[in-house]
Scaffold this motif. Structure first.
Motif, PDB file in Angstrom:
ATOM      1  N   HIS A 187       0.835  -1.202   0.000  1.00 23.97           N
ATOM      2  CA  HIS A 187       0.000   0.000   0.000  1.00 23.97           C
ATOM      3  C   HIS A 187       0.870   1.253   0.000  1.00 23.97           C
ATOM      4  N   LEU A 188       1.866   1.274   0.875  1.00 24.29           N
ATOM      5  CA  LEU A 188       2.746   2.444   0.957  1.00 24.29           C
ATOM      6  C   LEU A 188       3.506   2.645  -0.346  1.00 24.29           C
ATOM      7  N   TYR A 189       4.034   1.584  -0.893  1.00 23.01           N
ATOM      8  CA  TYR A 189       4.778   1.633  -2.152  1.00 23.01           C
ATOM      9  C   TYR A 189       3.895   2.142  -3.293  1.00 23.01           C
ATOM     10  N   SER A 190       2.627   1.723  -3.280  1.00 24.96           N
ATOM     11  CA  SER A 190       1.709   2.085  -4.359  1.00 24.96           C
ATOM     12  C   SER A 190       1.412   3.577  -4.393  1.00 24.96           C
ATOM     13  N   ILE A 191       1.539   4.244  -3.257  1.00 21.75           N
ATOM     14  CA  ILE A 191       1.317   5.694  -3.241  1.00 21.75           C
ATOM     15  C   ILE A 191       2.262   6.374  -4.216  1.00 21.75           C
ATOM     16  N   GLY A 192       3.507   5.886  -4.295  1.00 17.94           N
ATOM     17  CA  GLY A 192       4.458   6.448  -5.243  1.00 17.94           C
ATOM     18  C   GLY A 192       4.314   5.865  -6.631  1.00 17.94           C
ATOM     19  N   TYR A 193       4.139   4.554  -6.712  1.00 21.68           N
ATOM     20  CA  TYR A 193       4.121   3.897  -8.014  1.00 21.68           C
ATOM     21  C   TYR A 193       2.904   4.295  -8.838  1.00 21.68           C
ATOM     22  N   MET A 194       1.762   4.473  -8.186  1.00 20.63           N
ATOM     23  CA  MET A 194       0.519   4.782  -8.892  1.00 20.63           C
ATOM     24  C   MET A 194       0.194   6.275  -8.871  1.00 20.63           C
ATOM     25  N   ALA A 195       1.192   7.106  -8.587  1.00 21.69           N
ATOM     26  CA  ALA A 195       0.945   8.535  -8.399  1.00 21.69           C
ATOM     27  C   ALA A 195       0.307   9.186  -9.626  1.00 21.69           C
ATOM     28  N   GLU A 196       0.608   8.675 -10.825  1.00 22.23           N
ATOM     29  CA  GLU A 196       0.089   9.290 -12.042  1.00 22.23           C
ATOM     30  C   GLU A 196      -1.236   8.686 -12.494  1.00 22.23           C
ATOM     31  N   ASP A 197      -1.684   7.649 -11.818  1.00 25.35           N
ATOM     32  CA  ASP A 197      -2.897   6.971 -12.265  1.00 25.35           C
ATOM     33  C   ASP A 197      -4.139   7.745 -11.815  1.00 25.35           C
ATOM     34  N   PRO A 198      -5.104   7.958 -12.702  1.00 21.59           N
ATOM     35  CA  PRO A 198      -6.301   8.726 -12.330  1.00 21.59           C
ATOM     36  C   PRO A 198      -7.321   7.938 -11.503  1.00 21.59           C
ATOM     37  N   HIS A 199      -7.117   6.641 -11.334  1.00 19.34           N
ATOM     38  CA  HIS A 199      -8.108   5.799 -10.642  1.00 19.34           C
ATOM     39  C   HIS A 199      -7.537   5.221  -9.346  1.00 19.34           C
TER      40      HIS A 199
ATOM     41  N   GLU B 135      16.480   7.487  -9.232  1.00 18.52           N
ATOM     42  CA  GLU B 135      15.853   6.669  -8.207  1.00 18.52           C
ATOM     43  C   GLU B 135      14.376   7.019  -8.064  1.00 18.52           C
ATOM     44  N   SER B 136      13.617   6.051  -7.614  1.00 19.41           N
ATOM     45  CA  SER B 136      12.201   6.258  -7.357  1.00 19.41           C
ATOM     46  C   SER B 136      12.026   7.141  -6.118  1.00 19.41           C
ATOM     47  N   PRO B 137      10.831   7.697  -5.906  1.00 18.56           N
ATOM     48  CA  PRO B 137      10.618   8.545  -4.720  1.00 18.56           C
ATOM     49  C   PRO B 137      10.770   7.754  -3.427  1.00 18.56           C
ATOM     50  N   LEU B 138      10.972   8.493  -2.330  1.00 18.22           N
ATOM     51  CA  LEU B 138      11.247   7.887  -1.031  1.00 18.22           C
ATOM     52  C   LEU B 138      10.126   6.955  -0.581  1.00 18.22           C
ATOM     53  N   VAL B 139       8.885   7.292  -0.920  1.00 12.80           N
ATOM     54  CA  VAL B 139       7.751   6.473  -0.485  1.00 12.80           C
ATOM     55  C   VAL B 139       7.804   5.079  -1.105  1.00 12.80           C
ATOM     56  N   MET B 140       8.543   4.920  -2.205  1.00 18.62           N
ATOM     57  CA  MET B 140       8.737   3.609  -2.812  1.00 18.62           C
ATOM     58  C   MET B 140       9.983   2.905  -2.287  1.00 18.62           C
ATOM     59  N   LEU B 141      10.950   3.673  -1.824  1.00 21.80           N
ATOM     60  CA  LEU B 141      12.212   3.079  -1.383  1.00 21.80           C
ATOM     61  C   LEU B 141      12.165   2.595   0.061  1.00 21.80           C
ATOM     62  N   VAL B 142      11.375   3.263   0.913  1.00 20.75           N
ATOM     63  CA  VAL B 142      11.284   2.850   2.320  1.00 20.75           C
ATOM     64  C   VAL B 142      10.769   1.415   2.449  1.00 20.75           C
ATOM     65  N   PRO B 143       9.684   1.022   1.736  1.00 17.35           N
ATOM     66  CA  PRO B 143       9.265  -0.389   1.818  1.00 17.35           C
ATOM     67  C   PRO B 143      10.353  -1.361   1.399  1.00 17.35           C
TER      68      PRO B 143
ATOM     69  N   PHE C 271      20.631   2.557  -4.977  1.00 19.26           N
ATOM     70  CA  PHE C 271      19.868   2.004  -3.857  1.00 19.26           C
ATOM     71  C   PHE C 271      19.025   0.827  -4.324  1.00 19.26           C
ATOM     72  N   THR C 272      18.366   0.977  -5.461  1.00 24.49           N
ATOM     73  CA  THR C 272      17.581  -0.133  -6.018  1.00 24.49           C
ATOM     74  C   THR C 272      18.489  -1.309  -6.342  1.00 24.49           C
ATOM     75  N   TRP C 273      19.689  -1.025  -6.843  1.00 29.03           N
ATOM     76  CA  TRP C 273      20.673  -2.084  -7.101  1.00 29.03           C
ATOM     77  C   TRP C 273      20.977  -2.870  -5.823  1.00 29.03           C
ATOM     78  N   ALA C 274      21.188  -2.153  -4.731  1.00 30.33           N
ATOM     79  CA  ALA C 274      21.501  -2.812  -3.462  1.00 30.33           C
ATOM     80  C   ALA C 274      20.325  -3.658  -2.974  1.00 30.33           C
ATOM     81  N   MET C 275      19.115  -3.157  -3.129  1.00 33.77           N
ATOM     82  CA  MET C 275      17.941  -3.903  -2.688  1.00 33.77           C
ATOM     83  C   MET C 275      17.743  -5.165  -3.526  1.00 33.77           C
ATOM     84  N   MET C 276      17.923  -5.037  -4.834  1.00 32.10           N
ATOM     85  CA  MET C 276      17.796  -6.215  -5.694  1.00 32.10           C
ATOM     86  C   MET C 276      18.902  -7.225  -5.400  1.00 32.10           C
ATOM     87  N   LEU C 277      20.079  -6.741  -5.049  1.00 34.30           N
ATOM     88  CA  LEU C 277      21.182  -7.632  -4.690  1.00 34.30           C
ATOM     89  C   LEU C 277      20.836  -8.446  -3.445  1.00 34.30           C
TER      90      LEU C 277
END
Length: 673
Positions: free
Chosen positions: A97-109, A493-501, A378-384
């Motif tokens: 849910h928290l991650y989706s706030i950033g990922y879906m930020a551009e979605d109208p629905h 990098e993606s916004p912080l709201v996506m990186l914290v999760p 940062f995403t590289w480190a998380m995927m690692l």
């Protein structure tokens, strides 16, 4: 408190779904996410109170169905098995849910999306807190409905609609067997309550009943029927085809469905019914066979996939096979341990892949990536971290490693020491699958983050047929028509709201195995699980050295092969793919399951449907029924209309003919004129 854990998500779903347009997208996001975090906090306390302190409880919510001797109440069952699932489901769902706030930020629905997410979580919580088979089935079907809505969320895309329908239909096949199993449980035991059924099961061991005209073992038949339902939800071999297509949904949906919730429902069901499976050894052997074969099959298919999300999807299918193989050899606690650790690192991998896709302007083809570690470190480190946990990197004997090391090795060791007829078969295939898991995981990682950036030089891509094709431009659901990769300096990098999760899940991927090994499969397992599931001996067996070292060995080999092909000789994979080898085509096309099903089931179903539509419904039913009657009425009307010409001599002729006919009738009747 336990009821609040279950009903907080549905409260959020109702608010966002019914009032989202009034309160706005931001308020909907905050309410649904806040309620999920509250449920997660209560779940952590429930885990401490129930699993660690032993205060299991059954909370009656309300009377449900009472008809004659059939009585089912709605109750929340919280034992250790439920407490583990509560932490997994609410923990991952709240972070999604928290991650989706950033990922879906551009979605109208967004309100609709968050309502669907919360509805899905509610259905899953209903499933894991069920106190009887009917309540479990209610949550089971609710999860299926919510997954249909989430996979098809971007309904403007025909591919998303097709994937949602496919997931729904394939799951109905498994659910038919599951429903038969529940009917059979009622027929045999005259109750659907878990405790009553499990207590009465030993008395039915070895007894038979008539099923489909044959005398069959009662418990074996019931367990197989229940397992068919588990095969559908957990995408096991034969009913797995919906899982990769489910990637058409937004990436947070992929993480929610494939990491910790829907696909683990089947594993949870088998572990919940461990008392039944222990009394049905032939059914347990079948579970072992399907689990091990699925682990091998899905790992082999993941070797050559190019979509970053599909690689992880097949990885999920493979890891679920590990869990079922463990359950089949009576290592139910090891299966649940892998379910627990897998939730962290697989959600981490999916959400990290989503961060890559977000940074790449919604590009998912790994052939258009490379060298991204400098742009998104940062995403590289998380995927690692996620890859290290998935491949089970660790040091045997010292007991040092990431989460997957503890749980996956526990399963492999359990299959080696298993006593059913499929145990060694499972051990062999799981070792092979571990090597392939290492290869495809590091292939994905190296293709995405290392080597040179290939985003601007892939105007034509070589597909499975060995020919170059222009990449089609599709609407990704965000309104973007162009999927061409951005320039390297445009990637951030993606916004912080996506990186914290990601950071929180990474902590689980690192420490979950080490921290909970003692409770799940170690010396404290009996005290931890109590009566929630069957726990066999937990004493450390003296395994051969080669068994202990085999998983690490194949993992190193898989990494070495991936490094050779994608770092040292990056042109070799393209050359091998262009040769169109039979093995490559076989694996790239997923063992041709979709083509076989299309030939055996889909096309005949469409042919039958078209025949019944055109001939049966159109010609027979409508032709002889409403359409035929209306056509005859119209014919009579047209005939009557032709009589009304407007010419006087026509009417005079008609009158003359009428007089002649009347006179003829009188003469013929003998009356004269």
């Amino acid at each position: 408190m336990y009821a609040a854990i279950v009903f907080f998500p549905i409260l959020g779903a109702v608010i966002a779904g019914l009032f989202g347009r009034i309160i706005g997208a931001r308020t909907s996001e905050i309410i649904t996410t806040g309620l999920l975090f509250a449920a997660a906090a209560l779940s952590v306390y429930a885990f401490y109170d129930v699993a660690l302190q032993g205060h299991a409880a059954i909370v009656q919510v309300l009377p449900w169905i009472h008809s004659g001797t059939f009585a089912v109440d709605w109750a929340v069952r919280v034992d250790t098995l439920t407490a583990v699932m509560l932490v997994v489901v609410t923990g991952v769902s709240s972070l999604v849910h928290l991650y989706s706030i950033g990922y879906m930020a551009e979605d109208p629905h967004r309100p609709r999306f968050f309502a669907y997410l919360s509805l899905f979580t509610f259905a899953m919580l209903m499933l894991v807190t069920a106190n009887n088979f009917l309540q479990l089935f209610f949550g089971w079907e609710g999860v299926g409905l919510a997954s249909y809505l989430l996979i098809g969320f971007w309904y403007q895309k025909p591919s998303a609609n097709a994937a949602a329908i496919k997931a729904f239909v394939v799951n109905r096949v498994g659910d038919f067997g599951f429903a038969l199993g529940i009917f059979g449980v009622w027929y045999v035991f005259k109750t659907l309550d878990f405790d009553a059924v499990f207590a009465a099961a030993p008395a039915m061991a070895g007894k038979c009943f008539i099923f489909a005209g044959h005398s069959v073992d009662i418990l074996t038949t019931l367990c197989l029927l229940l397992f068919i339902g588990a095969m559908g939800k957990s995408a096991q071999l034969g009913l797995h085809t919906w899982l990769p297509d489910a990637m058409e949904g937004p990436t947070p949906v992929s993480a929610l469905i494939h990491a910790a919730t829907m696909v683990t429902a089947g594993v949870f069901l088998v572990c919940r019914c461990s008392s039944l499976f222990q009394l049905a050894p032939h059914a347990a052997e079948f579970v072992t066979f399907i689990g091990a074969t699925t682990a091998f099959f899905a790992a082999s298919v993941g070797l050559f996939q190019n979509d970053i999300k599909r690689v992880i999807a097949y990885s999920t299918c493979s890891q679920l096979g590990y869990m079922f193989a463990a359950a089949g050899v009576a290592a139910y606690n090891a299966a649940m341990f892998h379910l627990f650790t897998h939730a962290f690192f697989k959600a981490l991998l999916f959400l990290s892949a989503g961060a890559v896709i977000h940074s790449m302007h919604h590009e998912q083809d790994m052939r258009k990536m490379g060298g991204l570690w400098k742009a998104i470190p940062f995403t590289w480190a998380m995927m690692l971290i996620g890859n290290l946990a998935l491949t089970g990197v660790g040091i045997p004997y010292l007991g040092i490693g990431l989460a997957g090391f503890y749980s996956k090795d526990a399963i492999i060791n359990a299959t080696y020491g298993g006593h059913n007829g499929m145990a060694m078969y499972a051990f062999t295939l799981l070792i092979l699958a571990a090597g392939m898991t290492s290869f495809y995981s590091w292939r994905q990682f190296l293709m995405t983050f290392h080597g040179r950036y290939r985003g601007l030089d892939h105007q034509h891509l070589s597909h499975s047929d060995g020919h170059a094709h222009d990449e089609p431009l599709e609407d990704d659901g965000h309104g973007h028509e162009d999927h061409h990769a951005p320039k390297l300096d445009e990637i951030h990098e993606s916004p912080l709201v996506m990186l914290v999760p990601l950071a929180l899940l990474a902590m689980g991927a690192v420490f979950a195995g080490m921290g909970f090994f003692h409770y799940f499969v170690g010396e404290g397992a009996h005290e931890f699980w109590r009566t929630a599931l069957f726990v066999g001996g937990t004493e450390e067996e003296h395994l051969p050295v080669w068994v202990e070292l085999a998983p690490l060995t194949v993992t190193i080999i898989g990494f070495a092969i991936a490094y050779y092909f994608y770092i040292l000789h990056p042109d070799e994979p393209r050359k091998l793919a262009a040769r169109r080898g039979l093995l490559y085509l076989f694996l790239y096309n997923k063992w041709y399951f979709d083509e076989i099903y299309d030939f055996l089931f889909v096309k005949p179903a469409f042919m039958i449907g078209r025949f019944l539509w055109k001939k049966g419904d159109g010609m027979v039913i409508d032709g002889l029924g409403p359409d035929g009657i209306s056509a005859r009425v119209l014919d009579a009307a047209r005939g009557a209309v032709r009589l009304q010409t407007g010419y006087v001599y026509h009417y005079a002729l008609a009158m003359l003919l009428g007089v002649v006919a009347l006179a003829t009738w009188f003469i013929a009747a003998g009356g004269g004129l």
